[in-house]
Design an enzyme around this catalytic site. Structure first.
Site, PDB file in Angstrom:
ATOM      1  N   HIS A  11       0.847  -1.185   0.000  1.00 12.02           N
ATOM      2  CA  HIS A  11       0.000   0.000   0.000  1.00 12.02           C
ATOM      3  C   HIS A  11       0.881   1.233   0.000  1.00 12.02           C
ATOM      4  CE1 HIS A  11       0.472  -0.796   4.324  1.00 12.02           C
ATOM      5  NE2 HIS A  11      -0.150  -1.928   4.120  1.00 12.02           N
ATOM      6  N   GLY A 179       0.057  -4.760  14.137  1.00 15.51           N
ATOM      7  CA  GLY A 179      -0.645  -4.020  13.082  1.00 15.51           C
ATOM      8  C   GLY A 179      -1.860  -4.785  12.585  1.00 15.51           C
ATOM      9  N   ASP A 232      -6.888 -18.605  16.746  1.00 10.19           N
ATOM     10  CA  ASP A 232      -8.278 -19.064  16.658  1.00 10.19           C
ATOM     11  C   ASP A 232      -9.245 -17.891  16.449  1.00 10.19           C
ATOM     12  OD1 ASP A 232      -7.357 -21.564  17.105  1.00 10.19           O
ATOM     13  OD2 ASP A 232      -7.956 -21.652  19.218  1.00 10.19           O
ATOM     14  N   SER A 555      -6.845  18.200   6.199  1.00  4.33           N
ATOM     15  CA  SER A 555      -6.235  17.991   4.889  1.00  4.33           C
ATOM     16  C   SER A 555      -7.135  18.502   3.764  1.00  4.33           C
ATOM     17  CB  SER A 555      -5.913  16.521   4.687  1.00  4.33           C
ATOM     18  OG  SER A 555      -7.058  15.734   4.926  1.00  4.33           O
TER      19      SER A 555
END
Ligand SMILES: [Fe+2]
Length: 594
Positions: A11, A179, A232, A555
Protein backbone atom coordinates in the site's frame (compact mmCIF):
# COMPACT_ATOMS: atom_id res chain seq x y z
CA UNK A 1 26.13 9.16 -4.53
CA UNK A 2 22.61 9.31 -5.99
CA UNK A 3 20.12 6.76 -4.74
CA UNK A 4 16.46 6.43 -5.65
CA UNK A 5 14.27 4.63 -3.08
CA UNK A 6 11.07 2.91 -4.19
CA UNK A 7 8.18 1.29 -2.31
CA UNK A 8 5.16 -0.29 -3.99
CA UNK A 9 2.87 -3.30 -4.46
CA UNK A 10 1.48 -3.35 -0.93
CA UNK A 11 0.00 0.00 0.00
CA UNK A 12 1.04 3.62 -0.45
CA UNK A 13 3.63 3.42 -3.22
CA UNK A 14 6.27 6.16 -3.16
CA UNK A 15 9.64 7.30 -4.39
CA UNK A 16 12.40 9.33 -2.74
CA UNK A 17 15.68 10.66 -4.14
CA UNK A 18 18.86 11.06 -2.12
CA UNK A 19 21.89 12.96 -3.37
CA UNK A 20 25.04 12.74 -1.23
CA UNK A 21 22.87 11.63 1.67
CA UNK A 22 20.51 14.62 1.53
CA UNK A 23 16.91 14.27 0.49
CA UNK A 24 16.13 16.02 -2.80
CA UNK A 25 12.48 15.02 -3.24
CA UNK A 26 9.97 12.48 -1.95
CA UNK A 27 6.36 11.84 -2.88
CA UNK A 28 3.61 9.29 -2.65
CA UNK A 29 2.24 8.04 -5.95
CA UNK A 30 -1.40 8.80 -5.01
CA UNK A 31 -0.76 12.54 -5.24
CA UNK A 32 -0.04 12.20 -8.95
CA UNK A 33 -2.20 9.24 -9.97
CA UNK A 34 -5.16 10.51 -7.88
CA UNK A 35 -5.83 6.93 -6.70
CA UNK A 36 -6.05 6.92 -2.90
CA UNK A 37 -3.39 4.65 -1.34
CA UNK A 38 -2.16 3.79 -4.85
CA UNK A 39 0.16 0.80 -4.48
CA UNK A 40 1.10 0.41 -8.16
CA UNK A 41 4.59 0.98 -9.51
CA UNK A 42 5.24 4.66 -8.67
CA UNK A 43 6.23 5.85 -12.13
CA UNK A 44 4.85 9.36 -11.57
CA UNK A 45 6.58 9.80 -8.22
CA UNK A 46 9.85 8.49 -9.72
CA UNK A 47 9.59 10.90 -12.64
CA UNK A 48 8.93 13.78 -10.24
CA UNK A 49 11.92 12.90 -8.05
CA UNK A 50 14.27 12.63 -11.03
CA UNK A 51 13.00 15.96 -12.40
CA UNK A 52 13.62 17.62 -9.04
CA UNK A 53 17.16 16.24 -9.08
CA UNK A 54 17.58 17.34 -12.72
CA UNK A 55 18.68 13.87 -13.68
CA UNK A 56 17.64 10.74 -15.51
CA UNK A 57 17.74 7.14 -14.37
CA UNK A 58 21.17 6.82 -16.01
CA UNK A 59 22.57 9.33 -13.50
CA UNK A 60 21.59 7.16 -10.53
CA UNK A 61 24.22 5.13 -8.70
CA UNK A 62 21.66 2.82 -7.14
CA UNK A 63 17.97 2.11 -6.83
CA UNK A 64 16.91 0.73 -3.43
CA UNK A 65 13.69 -1.27 -3.16
CA UNK A 66 11.95 -1.27 0.23
CA UNK A 67 11.66 -5.03 0.72
CA UNK A 68 12.82 -8.42 -0.51
CA UNK A 69 10.09 -9.80 -2.77
CA UNK A 70 11.37 -13.39 -2.86
CA UNK A 71 11.51 -13.62 0.93
CA UNK A 72 8.00 -12.24 1.13
CA UNK A 73 6.86 -14.70 -1.52
CA UNK A 74 8.37 -17.49 0.57
CA UNK A 75 6.25 -16.37 3.54
CA UNK A 76 3.08 -16.40 1.44
CA UNK A 77 3.81 -19.88 0.07
CA UNK A 78 4.63 -21.31 3.51
CA UNK A 79 1.56 -19.72 5.07
CA UNK A 80 -0.62 -21.15 2.32
CA UNK A 81 0.83 -24.63 2.92
CA UNK A 82 0.33 -24.51 6.70
CA UNK A 83 -3.21 -23.19 6.44
CA UNK A 84 -4.33 -25.40 3.52
CA UNK A 85 -6.99 -26.00 2.37
CA UNK A 86 -8.53 -22.87 3.95
CA UNK A 87 -6.10 -20.54 2.19
CA UNK A 88 -6.84 -21.65 -1.38
CA UNK A 89 -8.69 -18.48 -2.37
CA UNK A 90 -6.18 -16.07 -0.88
CA UNK A 91 -3.33 -18.12 -2.29
CA UNK A 92 -4.76 -18.07 -5.82
CA UNK A 93 -5.29 -14.31 -5.65
CA UNK A 94 -1.82 -13.71 -4.26
CA UNK A 95 -0.18 -15.94 -6.85
CA UNK A 96 -1.79 -14.01 -9.68
CA UNK A 97 -0.51 -10.70 -8.33
CA UNK A 98 2.93 -12.06 -7.59
CA UNK A 99 3.36 -13.70 -10.95
CA UNK A 100 2.20 -10.61 -12.79
CA UNK A 101 4.15 -7.94 -10.94
CA UNK A 102 5.82 -8.48 -7.67
CA UNK A 103 8.47 -11.06 -8.48
CA UNK A 104 9.55 -9.14 -11.55
CA UNK A 105 10.08 -5.83 -9.82
CA UNK A 106 13.75 -5.78 -10.74
CA UNK A 107 12.94 -5.99 -14.44
CA UNK A 108 10.35 -3.24 -14.07
CA UNK A 109 12.81 -0.96 -12.31
CA UNK A 110 15.43 -1.68 -14.96
CA UNK A 111 13.03 -0.99 -17.81
CA UNK A 112 11.20 2.02 -16.38
CA UNK A 113 13.94 3.78 -14.44
CA UNK A 114 16.74 2.79 -16.80
CA UNK A 115 19.33 1.34 -14.42
CA UNK A 116 21.22 -1.95 -14.89
CA UNK A 117 20.35 -4.97 -12.71
CA UNK A 118 23.55 -4.76 -10.65
CA UNK A 119 22.57 -1.29 -9.47
CA UNK A 120 19.24 -2.42 -8.02
CA UNK A 121 19.40 -3.35 -4.33
CA UNK A 122 16.76 -4.89 -2.07
CA UNK A 123 16.57 -3.89 1.58
CA UNK A 124 14.52 -5.83 4.15
CA UNK A 125 11.16 -4.23 4.85
CA UNK A 126 11.76 -3.48 8.53
CA UNK A 127 15.33 -2.35 7.90
CA UNK A 128 13.80 0.17 5.48
CA UNK A 129 11.32 1.28 8.14
CA UNK A 130 14.04 1.51 10.80
CA UNK A 131 16.35 3.47 8.49
CA UNK A 132 13.56 5.88 7.58
CA UNK A 133 13.31 6.90 11.22
CA UNK A 134 16.87 6.72 12.52
CA UNK A 135 18.74 8.28 9.59
CA UNK A 136 16.20 11.13 9.34
CA UNK A 137 16.52 11.84 13.05
CA UNK A 138 18.99 14.30 14.57
CA UNK A 139 20.25 11.59 16.96
CA UNK A 140 23.73 10.06 16.63
CA UNK A 141 22.60 7.18 18.87
CA UNK A 142 19.08 5.91 19.46
CA UNK A 143 17.02 2.82 20.07
CA UNK A 144 14.84 1.87 17.10
CA UNK A 145 11.41 0.25 17.16
CA UNK A 146 9.44 -0.71 14.04
CA UNK A 147 5.88 -2.04 14.17
CA UNK A 148 3.54 -2.67 11.25
CA UNK A 149 1.18 -5.25 9.72
CA UNK A 150 3.85 -7.39 8.09
CA UNK A 151 6.92 -7.08 5.91
CA UNK A 152 8.62 -10.22 4.62
CA UNK A 153 8.24 -12.16 7.88
CA UNK A 154 8.82 -9.52 10.55
CA UNK A 155 5.92 -7.56 11.98
CA UNK A 156 7.94 -5.71 14.63
CA UNK A 157 11.67 -5.25 15.20
CA UNK A 158 13.90 -3.62 17.78
CA UNK A 159 17.47 -2.50 17.51
CA UNK A 160 19.94 0.29 17.88
CA UNK A 161 21.38 2.95 15.62
CA UNK A 162 24.86 4.32 16.14
CA UNK A 163 26.05 6.97 13.70
CA UNK A 164 26.04 5.25 10.30
CA UNK A 165 25.27 1.77 11.57
CA UNK A 166 21.83 0.38 12.25
CA UNK A 167 21.40 -3.06 13.78
CA UNK A 168 18.09 -4.80 14.33
CA UNK A 169 18.55 -7.63 16.80
CA UNK A 170 15.12 -8.96 17.62
CA UNK A 171 11.88 -9.44 15.77
CA UNK A 172 8.33 -10.73 16.04
CA UNK A 173 7.24 -12.72 13.02
CA UNK A 174 4.04 -13.20 11.06
CA UNK A 175 1.30 -14.14 11.81
CA UNK A 176 1.88 -12.51 15.21
CA UNK A 177 1.33 -8.87 14.35
CA UNK A 178 0.23 -5.82 16.32
CA UNK A 179 -0.64 -4.02 13.08
CA UNK A 180 -2.84 -6.91 11.93
CA UNK A 181 -4.46 -7.13 15.38
CA UNK A 182 -5.40 -3.44 15.13
CA UNK A 183 -6.55 -3.95 11.54
CA UNK A 184 -8.85 -6.80 12.60
CA UNK A 185 -10.61 -4.33 14.91
CA UNK A 186 -10.59 -1.71 12.16
CA UNK A 187 -12.55 -4.13 9.96
CA UNK A 188 -14.81 -5.19 12.84
CA UNK A 189 -15.66 -1.53 13.49
CA UNK A 190 -16.79 -1.09 9.87
CA UNK A 191 -13.74 0.59 8.37
CA UNK A 192 -11.45 -0.31 5.54
CA UNK A 193 -8.23 -2.00 6.61
CA UNK A 194 -5.09 0.11 5.95
CA UNK A 195 -7.32 3.17 5.66
CA UNK A 196 -9.57 3.34 8.71
CA UNK A 197 -7.06 2.68 11.52
CA UNK A 198 -6.93 6.35 12.47
CA UNK A 199 -10.74 6.38 12.64
CA UNK A 200 -10.56 3.68 15.31
CA UNK A 201 -8.08 5.89 17.16
CA UNK A 202 -10.44 8.87 16.82
CA UNK A 203 -13.44 6.85 17.98
CA UNK A 204 -11.66 5.48 21.07
CA UNK A 205 -12.02 8.63 23.24
CA UNK A 206 -15.82 8.33 22.96
CA UNK A 207 -15.64 4.99 24.71
CA UNK A 208 -14.25 3.43 27.86
CA UNK A 209 -12.00 0.39 27.58
CA UNK A 210 -14.51 -1.93 29.22
CA UNK A 211 -13.51 -4.81 26.93
CA UNK A 212 -9.80 -4.56 27.64
CA UNK A 213 -9.78 -7.99 29.31
CA UNK A 214 -11.40 -9.54 26.27
CA UNK A 215 -8.80 -7.98 23.95
CA UNK A 216 -6.01 -9.38 26.13
CA UNK A 217 -7.57 -12.83 25.62
CA UNK A 218 -6.63 -12.57 21.93
CA UNK A 219 -2.93 -12.75 22.65
CA UNK A 220 -0.17 -13.68 25.07
CA UNK A 221 2.22 -10.87 25.93
CA UNK A 222 5.53 -11.04 27.78
CA UNK A 223 6.75 -8.23 30.01
CA UNK A 224 9.06 -7.04 27.22
CA UNK A 225 6.10 -6.63 24.86
CA UNK A 226 6.87 -9.75 22.78
CA UNK A 227 3.52 -11.31 21.93
CA UNK A 228 1.78 -14.16 20.17
CA UNK A 229 -1.74 -13.90 18.80
CA UNK A 230 -4.21 -16.67 19.51
CA UNK A 231 -4.92 -17.46 15.86
CA UNK A 232 -8.28 -19.06 16.66
CA UNK A 233 -9.70 -15.53 16.76
CA UNK A 234 -8.34 -14.42 13.37
CA UNK A 235 -8.60 -15.33 9.73
CA UNK A 236 -6.22 -12.86 8.03
CA UNK A 237 -3.68 -15.66 7.57
CA UNK A 238 -5.99 -17.71 5.36
CA UNK A 239 -8.79 -15.43 4.14
CA UNK A 240 -8.67 -12.76 1.45
CA UNK A 241 -11.86 -11.10 2.63
CA UNK A 242 -12.05 -11.38 6.41
CA UNK A 243 -9.49 -10.65 9.11
CA UNK A 244 -11.24 -12.09 12.20
CA UNK A 245 -13.02 -15.37 12.88
CA UNK A 246 -16.41 -16.34 14.33
CA UNK A 247 -14.76 -16.78 17.75
CA UNK A 248 -13.83 -13.10 17.63
CA UNK A 249 -17.50 -12.28 17.04
CA UNK A 250 -18.48 -14.55 19.93
CA UNK A 251 -16.34 -12.30 22.10
CA UNK A 252 -17.30 -8.86 20.79
CA UNK A 253 -20.69 -9.42 19.18
CA UNK A 254 -21.71 -8.67 15.59
CA UNK A 255 -19.48 -6.28 13.63
CA UNK A 256 -20.51 -2.66 13.09
CA UNK A 257 -22.10 -2.27 9.65
CA UNK A 258 -19.82 -0.31 7.29
CA UNK A 259 -21.15 3.15 6.42
CA UNK A 260 -23.51 3.22 9.43
CA UNK A 261 -23.50 6.76 10.86
CA UNK A 262 -21.54 6.89 14.08
CA UNK A 263 -22.78 8.94 17.04
CA UNK A 264 -23.05 8.51 20.78
CA UNK A 265 -24.69 10.52 23.53
CA UNK A 266 -21.37 12.34 24.01
CA UNK A 267 -20.71 13.06 20.32
CA UNK A 268 -24.25 14.30 19.74
CA UNK A 269 -26.09 13.97 16.46
CA UNK A 270 -24.52 16.29 13.88
CA UNK A 271 -26.91 18.34 11.72
CA UNK A 272 -25.27 17.12 8.52
CA UNK A 273 -26.53 13.57 9.24
CA UNK A 274 -30.04 14.87 8.47
CA UNK A 275 -33.12 14.43 10.67
CA UNK A 276 -32.58 12.62 13.97
CA UNK A 277 -33.83 9.01 13.75
CA UNK A 278 -36.76 7.92 15.93
CA UNK A 279 -34.64 5.21 17.57
CA UNK A 280 -31.80 7.64 18.32
CA UNK A 281 -31.17 6.37 21.85
CA UNK A 282 -31.05 2.74 20.76
CA UNK A 283 -28.58 3.56 17.94
CA UNK A 284 -26.47 5.73 20.26
CA UNK A 285 -26.24 2.80 22.71
CA UNK A 286 -25.18 0.44 19.92
CA UNK A 287 -22.50 2.90 18.82
CA UNK A 288 -21.37 3.27 22.41
CA UNK A 289 -20.59 -0.44 22.44
CA UNK A 290 -18.38 -0.01 19.36
CA UNK A 291 -16.69 3.06 20.84
CA UNK A 292 -15.91 0.95 23.92
CA UNK A 293 -14.40 -1.74 21.67
CA UNK A 294 -12.29 0.95 19.95
CA UNK A 295 -11.14 2.27 23.33
CA UNK A 296 -10.21 -1.27 24.39
CA UNK A 297 -8.03 -2.15 21.39
CA UNK A 298 -6.43 1.30 21.53
CA UNK A 299 -5.41 0.94 25.17
CA UNK A 300 -4.06 -2.60 24.62
CA UNK A 301 -2.03 -1.36 21.63
CA UNK A 302 -0.61 1.45 23.75
CA UNK A 303 0.29 -0.98 26.56
CA UNK A 304 2.10 -3.37 24.21
CA UNK A 305 4.03 -0.54 22.57
CA UNK A 306 4.95 0.85 25.98
CA UNK A 307 6.24 -2.52 27.12
CA UNK A 308 8.29 -2.83 23.94
CA UNK A 309 9.71 0.68 24.30
CA UNK A 310 10.54 0.29 28.00
CA UNK A 311 12.24 -3.06 27.50
CA UNK A 312 14.18 -1.82 24.46
CA UNK A 313 15.42 1.27 26.31
CA UNK A 314 16.42 -0.81 29.34
CA UNK A 315 18.29 -3.28 27.16
CA UNK A 316 20.14 -0.66 25.12
CA UNK A 317 20.52 2.07 27.75
CA UNK A 318 19.11 4.44 25.15
CA UNK A 319 17.15 7.52 26.13
CA UNK A 320 16.23 8.41 22.58
CA UNK A 321 13.82 6.39 20.52
CA UNK A 322 13.07 6.34 16.77
CA UNK A 323 9.88 4.65 15.60
CA UNK A 324 8.53 3.65 12.19
CA UNK A 325 6.04 1.31 10.54
CA UNK A 326 2.33 1.92 10.14
CA UNK A 327 1.70 1.57 13.89
CA UNK A 328 4.01 4.56 14.50
CA UNK A 329 1.27 6.67 12.90
CA UNK A 330 -0.78 5.98 16.05
CA UNK A 331 -0.26 9.45 17.45
CA UNK A 332 -2.11 8.71 20.72
CA UNK A 333 0.30 5.83 21.44
CA UNK A 334 3.24 8.07 20.48
CA UNK A 335 2.08 10.62 23.07
CA UNK A 336 1.95 7.97 25.78
CA UNK A 337 5.38 6.60 24.82
CA UNK A 338 6.89 10.06 25.05
CA UNK A 339 5.25 10.68 28.44
CA UNK A 340 5.58 7.24 30.03
CA UNK A 341 8.58 5.42 28.51
CA UNK A 342 12.02 6.25 29.96
CA UNK A 343 13.01 8.45 27.02
CA UNK A 344 13.85 12.10 26.64
CA UNK A 345 13.33 12.28 22.88
CA UNK A 346 11.19 10.54 20.28
CA UNK A 347 11.55 10.77 16.52
CA UNK A 348 8.97 9.65 13.97
CA UNK A 349 9.24 10.88 10.39
CA UNK A 350 6.08 12.07 8.64
CA UNK A 351 5.70 9.09 6.27
CA UNK A 352 6.07 6.47 9.00
CA UNK A 353 4.12 3.84 7.00
CA UNK A 354 5.17 1.95 3.90
CA UNK A 355 5.59 5.03 1.69
CA UNK A 356 8.37 6.22 4.00
CA UNK A 357 10.14 2.90 3.56
CA UNK A 358 11.13 4.09 0.05
CA UNK A 359 13.22 6.78 1.70
CA UNK A 360 14.41 4.33 4.36
CA UNK A 361 15.67 1.87 1.76
CA UNK A 362 17.73 4.60 0.08
CA UNK A 363 19.13 5.83 3.41
CA UNK A 364 19.97 2.27 4.48
CA UNK A 365 22.02 1.71 1.34
CA UNK A 366 23.78 5.06 1.69
CA UNK A 367 24.75 4.76 5.36
CA UNK A 368 24.55 1.15 6.44
CA UNK A 369 25.81 -0.50 3.24
CA UNK A 370 28.32 2.11 2.07
CA UNK A 371 29.13 3.68 5.45
CA UNK A 372 28.71 7.20 4.13
CA UNK A 373 28.60 9.84 6.89
CA UNK A 374 25.30 11.37 7.99
CA UNK A 375 24.48 14.96 7.14
CA UNK A 376 20.71 15.05 6.85
CA UNK A 377 17.94 15.67 9.38
CA UNK A 378 14.32 15.68 8.28
CA UNK A 379 12.93 18.71 10.09
CA UNK A 380 10.05 19.37 7.72
CA UNK A 381 7.75 17.41 5.41
CA UNK A 382 7.73 19.65 2.31
CA UNK A 383 9.37 17.38 -0.25
CA UNK A 384 6.66 17.20 -2.92
CA UNK A 385 5.77 19.22 -6.02
CA UNK A 386 5.29 22.98 -5.82
CA UNK A 387 2.49 24.98 -7.43
CA UNK A 388 3.33 25.97 -11.00
CA UNK A 389 2.75 29.78 -11.22
CA UNK A 390 1.29 29.49 -14.74
CA UNK A 391 -1.12 26.81 -13.52
CA UNK A 392 -2.18 29.11 -10.67
CA UNK A 393 -2.97 31.92 -13.14
CA UNK A 394 -4.76 29.48 -15.42
CA UNK A 395 -6.89 28.09 -12.57
CA UNK A 396 -7.79 31.58 -11.34
CA UNK A 397 -8.81 32.70 -14.83
CA UNK A 398 -10.66 29.49 -15.68
CA UNK A 399 -12.63 29.62 -12.43
CA UNK A 400 -14.45 32.79 -13.46
CA UNK A 401 -14.34 33.75 -9.77
CA UNK A 402 -13.31 37.08 -8.31
CA UNK A 403 -9.65 36.82 -7.43
CA UNK A 404 -6.77 38.90 -6.10
CA UNK A 405 -3.09 38.55 -6.91
CA UNK A 406 -1.31 39.77 -3.80
CA UNK A 407 1.92 41.78 -3.95
CA UNK A 408 3.72 39.80 -1.28
CA UNK A 409 3.32 37.26 1.53
CA UNK A 410 2.25 39.95 3.99
CA UNK A 411 -0.75 40.81 1.84
CA UNK A 412 -1.73 37.13 1.40
CA UNK A 413 -1.45 36.60 5.14
CA UNK A 414 -3.38 39.78 6.02
CA UNK A 415 -6.26 39.05 3.66
CA UNK A 416 -6.45 35.39 4.71
CA UNK A 417 -6.51 36.27 8.40
CA UNK A 418 -9.38 38.72 7.76
CA UNK A 419 -11.34 35.90 6.14
CA UNK A 420 -10.58 33.45 8.98
CA UNK A 421 -11.61 35.97 11.65
CA UNK A 422 -14.80 36.45 9.70
CA UNK A 423 -15.57 32.71 10.15
CA UNK A 424 -14.69 31.71 6.59
CA UNK A 425 -13.30 28.30 5.71
CA UNK A 426 -10.20 28.56 3.53
CA UNK A 427 -8.49 26.22 1.10
CA UNK A 428 -4.79 26.92 1.53
CA UNK A 429 -2.27 25.57 -1.00
CA UNK A 430 1.29 26.84 -1.11
CA UNK A 431 4.81 25.58 -1.74
CA UNK A 432 5.68 21.89 -1.94
CA UNK A 433 3.15 19.24 -0.94
CA UNK A 434 3.76 17.18 2.14
CA UNK A 435 5.52 13.82 2.49
CA UNK A 436 3.23 11.40 4.34
CA UNK A 437 -0.48 11.31 5.09
CA UNK A 438 -0.81 14.58 7.03
CA UNK A 439 -1.45 18.04 5.62
CA UNK A 440 0.95 20.37 7.42
CA UNK A 441 0.07 23.79 6.10
CA UNK A 442 0.89 23.44 2.42
CA UNK A 443 -2.24 21.58 1.26
CA UNK A 444 -4.63 22.33 4.14
CA UNK A 445 -8.14 23.51 4.83
CA UNK A 446 -8.04 26.15 7.56
CA UNK A 447 -10.58 27.69 9.92
CA UNK A 448 -10.93 29.55 13.22
CA UNK A 449 -10.45 27.06 16.11
CA UNK A 450 -12.12 29.33 18.70
CA UNK A 451 -15.63 28.62 17.51
CA UNK A 452 -17.25 25.51 18.97
CA UNK A 453 -19.52 25.23 15.94
CA UNK A 454 -16.59 25.25 13.51
CA UNK A 455 -16.24 21.44 13.68
CA UNK A 456 -19.75 21.01 12.32
CA UNK A 457 -19.35 23.88 9.84
CA UNK A 458 -16.20 22.36 8.35
CA UNK A 459 -17.65 18.85 8.39
CA UNK A 460 -20.84 20.03 6.73
CA UNK A 461 -19.32 22.35 4.16
CA UNK A 462 -16.20 20.46 3.34
CA UNK A 463 -15.59 16.97 4.42
CA UNK A 464 -18.87 15.31 5.35
CA UNK A 465 -16.83 13.40 7.89
CA UNK A 466 -17.89 11.45 10.92
CA UNK A 467 -18.02 13.47 14.15
CA UNK A 468 -15.46 11.29 15.91
CA UNK A 469 -12.67 12.45 13.64
CA UNK A 470 -11.04 15.40 15.37
CA UNK A 471 -9.56 18.39 13.60
CA UNK A 472 -5.98 19.24 14.34
CA UNK A 473 -4.54 22.46 15.70
CA UNK A 474 -1.53 24.06 14.00
CA UNK A 475 0.21 26.13 16.64
CA UNK A 476 3.31 28.30 16.67
CA UNK A 477 6.08 26.11 18.03
CA UNK A 478 7.29 28.70 20.52
CA UNK A 479 3.75 29.20 21.88
CA UNK A 480 2.67 25.54 22.00
CA UNK A 481 3.54 25.12 25.68
CA UNK A 482 1.05 27.91 26.58
CA UNK A 483 -1.83 25.79 25.32
CA UNK A 484 -0.76 22.15 25.30
CA UNK A 485 0.90 19.79 27.75
CA UNK A 486 4.18 19.73 25.87
CA UNK A 487 7.20 21.21 27.57
CA UNK A 488 10.04 22.34 25.31
CA UNK A 489 8.08 21.78 22.06
CA UNK A 490 11.06 22.37 19.75
CA UNK A 491 12.63 19.05 20.67
CA UNK A 492 9.50 17.01 20.07
CA UNK A 493 9.78 16.00 16.45
CA UNK A 494 6.57 13.98 16.01
CA UNK A 495 4.62 17.15 16.88
CA UNK A 496 6.13 18.88 13.84
CA UNK A 497 4.54 16.16 11.73
CA UNK A 498 1.17 15.97 13.56
CA UNK A 499 2.10 12.54 14.93
CA UNK A 500 1.68 13.28 18.63
CA UNK A 501 -1.51 13.58 20.67
CA UNK A 502 -1.14 15.54 23.89
CA UNK A 503 -3.57 16.95 26.47
CA UNK A 504 -4.83 20.48 25.88
CA UNK A 505 -4.20 22.51 29.05
CA UNK A 506 -7.40 22.97 31.07
CA UNK A 507 -7.32 26.74 30.71
CA UNK A 508 -6.99 26.46 26.91
CA UNK A 509 -9.80 23.97 26.23
CA UNK A 510 -12.51 26.59 26.08
CA UNK A 511 -10.38 28.84 23.92
CA UNK A 512 -9.89 26.31 21.11
CA UNK A 513 -12.94 24.02 21.27
CA UNK A 514 -12.94 23.16 17.55
CA UNK A 515 -9.57 21.41 17.82
CA UNK A 516 -9.97 19.85 21.27
CA UNK A 517 -11.10 16.22 21.14
CA UNK A 518 -13.82 14.85 23.41
CA UNK A 519 -11.22 13.62 25.93
CA UNK A 520 -9.46 17.00 26.11
CA UNK A 521 -6.59 15.99 23.84
CA UNK A 522 -5.34 17.33 20.52
CA UNK A 523 -3.21 15.98 17.69
CA UNK A 524 -1.19 19.12 17.37
CA UNK A 525 1.21 20.35 14.70
CA UNK A 526 3.93 22.71 15.87
CA UNK A 527 4.98 25.22 13.20
CA UNK A 528 8.42 26.83 13.01
CA UNK A 529 9.33 29.96 11.06
CA UNK A 530 12.46 28.44 9.55
CA UNK A 531 10.69 25.49 7.92
CA UNK A 532 7.41 27.11 6.82
CA UNK A 533 7.69 30.91 7.05
CA UNK A 534 4.43 31.77 5.29
CA UNK A 535 2.31 29.38 7.36
CA UNK A 536 4.08 30.51 10.52
CA UNK A 537 3.35 34.12 9.61
CA UNK A 538 -0.32 33.28 8.98
CA UNK A 539 -0.74 31.65 12.40
CA UNK A 540 1.22 34.45 14.10
CA UNK A 541 -0.92 37.16 12.47
CA UNK A 542 -4.11 35.23 13.24
CA UNK A 543 -2.93 34.92 16.85
CA UNK A 544 -2.46 38.68 17.12
CA UNK A 545 -6.00 39.26 15.91
CA UNK A 546 -7.69 36.33 17.65
CA UNK A 547 -5.72 35.96 20.87
CA UNK A 548 -4.64 32.36 20.21
CA UNK A 549 -1.81 31.45 17.80
CA UNK A 550 -3.65 28.37 16.56
CA UNK A 551 -5.49 27.43 13.36
CA UNK A 552 -7.81 24.51 12.71
CA UNK A 553 -6.01 22.48 10.05
CA UNK A 554 -7.42 19.57 8.11
CA UNK A 555 -6.24 17.99 4.89
CA UNK A 556 -7.20 19.62 1.58
CA UNK A 557 -9.28 16.86 0.04
CA UNK A 558 -12.83 15.64 -0.08
CA UNK A 559 -13.82 12.37 1.53
CA UNK A 560 -12.22 9.39 -0.17
CA UNK A 561 -9.92 11.45 -2.41
CA UNK A 562 -6.14 11.96 -2.13
CA UNK A 563 -4.94 15.35 -0.89
CA UNK A 564 -4.73 17.88 -3.75
CA UNK A 565 -1.50 18.43 -5.60
CA UNK A 566 -1.92 20.94 -8.47
CA UNK A 567 -3.78 24.29 -8.64
CA UNK A 568 -6.38 22.66 -10.93
CA UNK A 569 -7.05 19.93 -8.33
CA UNK A 570 -7.26 22.52 -5.56
CA UNK A 571 -9.73 24.55 -7.63
CA UNK A 572 -11.84 21.50 -8.45
CA UNK A 573 -12.01 20.50 -4.78
CA UNK A 574 -12.80 24.09 -3.80
CA UNK A 575 -15.66 24.31 -6.32
CA UNK A 576 -17.16 20.97 -5.21
CA UNK A 577 -17.14 21.99 -1.56
CA UNK A 578 -18.56 24.71 0.64
CA UNK A 579 -15.20 26.41 1.23
CA UNK A 580 -15.41 30.20 1.05
CA UNK A 581 -12.04 31.17 -0.39
CA UNK A 582 -9.04 29.51 -1.98
CA UNK A 583 -5.44 30.64 -1.55
CA UNK A 584 -2.97 29.42 -4.19
CA UNK A 585 0.44 30.77 -3.19
CA UNK A 586 -0.18 34.52 -3.60
CA UNK A 587 -3.52 34.35 -5.44
CA UNK A 588 -6.79 34.39 -3.51
CA UNK A 589 -10.06 33.24 -5.15
CA UNK A 590 -13.38 34.14 -3.58
CA UNK A 591 -16.81 32.60 -3.84
CA UNK A 592 -19.63 35.14 -4.07
CA UNK A 593 -20.38 35.04 -0.36
CA UNK A 594 -16.76 35.78 0.69
FE1 LIG B 1 5.47 -1.82 6.63
Amino acid sequence: MRILGISCYFHDAAAALLEHGALVAAAEEERFSRVKHDFGFPRHAIRFCLQQGRMTGADLDYVAFFEKPFVKFDRIIRTAITTAPRAHAVFRKAMTAWMLDKLWVKARIRDIVGVPDDRILFVEHHQSHAASAFYCSPFSDAAVLTVDGVGEWATATTGIGRNTQLTLDSEIRFPHSLGLLYSAFTAFLGFEVNEGEYKVMGMAPYGVPRYEDKVWRLLEVATDGAFRLNLDYFSFHYSAVKTYSSRFEDLFGPPRPPDAPFFTESSGYPSYFGPKPGNYSELAAQNQHYADVAASIQVVTEEILLRMARSLCARTNATRLCMAGGVALNSVANGRILREAPITDLYVQPAAGDSGAALGAALFVHHNVFGEPRSFVMNHAYWGATLDPDAVTQAATASGLRHTECRDDAEVVGRTVDLLIDGKVIGWAQGAFEWGPRALGNRSILADPRRGDMKDIVNTKIKFREPYRPFAPSVLMDRAADLFQLADPGRHWPARFMLLVVPVLDAARERIPAVTHVDGSARLQTVAADTNPRYHSLIHTFGEAAGVPVLLNTSFNLRGEPIVNTPAEALSTFLRSGMDALVLDRTILYKDSS
